[in-house]
Each structure stands twice: as structure tokens, then as C-alpha cells.
Write a protein that holds these residues in place. Structure first.
Motif, PDB file in Angstrom:
ATOM      1  N   ALA A   2     -71.504  70.467  30.079  1.00  0.00           N
ATOM      2  CA  ALA A   2     -72.084  71.443  30.992  1.00  0.00           C
ATOM      3  C   ALA A   2     -71.643  71.116  32.409  1.00  0.00           C
ATOM      4  N   HIS A   3     -71.733  72.116  33.261  1.00  0.00           N
ATOM      5  CA  HIS A   3     -71.311  72.026  34.648  1.00  0.00           C
ATOM      6  C   HIS A   3     -72.410  72.679  35.476  1.00  0.00           C
ATOM      7  N   ALA A   4     -72.932  71.979  36.481  1.00  0.00           N
ATOM      8  CA  ALA A   4     -74.023  72.532  37.291  1.00  0.00           C
ATOM      9  C   ALA A   4     -73.842  72.136  38.752  1.00  0.00           C
ATOM     10  N   LEU A  46     -84.115  77.285  35.395  1.00  0.00           N
ATOM     11  CA  LEU A  46     -83.543  76.135  36.079  1.00  0.00           C
ATOM     12  C   LEU A  46     -84.657  75.367  36.782  1.00  0.00           C
ATOM     13  N   ALA A  47     -84.591  74.066  36.730  1.00  0.00           N
ATOM     14  CA  ALA A  47     -85.562  73.228  37.435  1.00  0.00           C
ATOM     15  C   ALA A  47     -85.289  73.293  38.931  1.00  0.00           C
ATOM     16  N   GLY A  48     -86.284  72.945  39.713  1.00  0.00           N
ATOM     17  CA  GLY A  48     -86.131  72.929  41.159  1.00  0.00           C
ATOM     18  C   GLY A  48     -84.981  72.013  41.568  1.00  0.00           C
ATOM     19  N   GLY A  49     -84.220  72.417  42.556  1.00  0.00           N
ATOM     20  CA  GLY A  49     -83.104  71.615  43.044  1.00  0.00           C
ATOM     21  C   GLY A  49     -81.760  71.992  42.449  1.00  0.00           C
ATOM     22  N   TRP A  50     -81.754  72.847  41.429  1.00  0.00           N
ATOM     23  CA  TRP A  50     -80.508  73.271  40.793  1.00  0.00           C
ATOM     24  C   TRP A  50     -80.214  74.726  41.146  1.00  0.00           C
ATOM     25  N   HIS A  51     -78.932  74.997  41.412  1.00  0.00           N
ATOM     26  CA  HIS A  51     -78.519  76.351  41.795  1.00  0.00           C
ATOM     27  C   HIS A  51     -77.986  77.140  40.592  1.00  0.00           C
ATOM     28  N   ASP A  52     -77.180  76.487  39.757  1.00  0.00           N
ATOM     29  CA  ASP A  52     -76.632  77.189  38.591  1.00  0.00           C
ATOM     30  C   ASP A  52     -76.288  76.182  37.490  1.00  0.00           C
ATOM     31  N   LEU A  53     -76.070  76.699  36.292  1.00  0.00           N
ATOM     32  CA  LEU A  53     -75.715  75.876  35.134  1.00  0.00           C
ATOM     33  C   LEU A  53     -74.754  76.681  34.263  1.00  0.00           C
ATOM     34  N   GLU A  54     -73.676  76.048  33.869  1.00  0.00           N
ATOM     35  CA  GLU A  54     -72.699  76.669  32.965  1.00  0.00           C
ATOM     36  C   GLU A  54     -72.468  75.706  31.802  1.00  0.00           C
ATOM     37  N   VAL A  55     -72.737  76.156  30.596  1.00  0.00           N
ATOM     38  CA  VAL A  55     -72.486  75.341  29.409  1.00  0.00           C
ATOM     39  C   VAL A  55     -71.068  75.647  28.935  1.00  0.00           C
ATOM     40  N   LEU A  56     -70.276  74.612  28.807  1.00  0.00           N
ATOM     41  CA  LEU A  56     -68.846  74.779  28.442  1.00  0.00           C
ATOM     42  C   LEU A  56     -68.645  74.661  26.950  1.00  0.00           C
TER      43      LEU A  56
END
Length: 56
Positions: A2-4, A46-56
Motif C-alpha cells: 500500500a501507498h499512503a 481513514l484515521a486522523g493524520g492520513w490524507h489518502d491510501l492506495e492499495v497496490l
């Protein structure tokens, strides 16, 4: 894999690991802050502090 990005702009790439017990949080291996949290009803956010998440 994943990439976040955090809200501060830090990029984290790695494997997601499960927290012990029922799966209600997902975290990156080696990162203590959860990335995803499960809400009542089975929805995820998304939890606080995270802007985005991409699962590869």
C-alpha cells in the motif's frame, strides 16, 4: 502493498499488517498510527493524520 500520504505530505509505502484481535484497524508494518479504522456497520474511514491510501 500500500501507498499512503499523511496530511503533512509524508509518503509511506509498505505492507499493511493486522492489529491483534478483531480487525478494526489497519496499520503499516513498523508504523504505530493506524491508517484505516472500521466504523460501526462495517464501513471504513481513514484515521486522523492520513490524507489518502492506495492499495497496490
Amino acid at each position: 502493498m500500500a501507498h499512503a500520504h499523511t496530511v503533512e505530505g509524508t509518503c509511506v509505502t509498505g505492507r499493511l499488517a493486522r492489529v491483534a484481535g478483531p480487525i478494526d484497524q489497519l496499520v503499516f508494518e513498523g508504523v504505530l498510527q493506524p491508517v484505516l479504522l472500521r466504523l460501526h456497520g462495517g464501513r471504513w474511514r481513514l484515521a486522523g493524520g492520513w490524507h489518502d491510501l492506495e492499495v497496490l
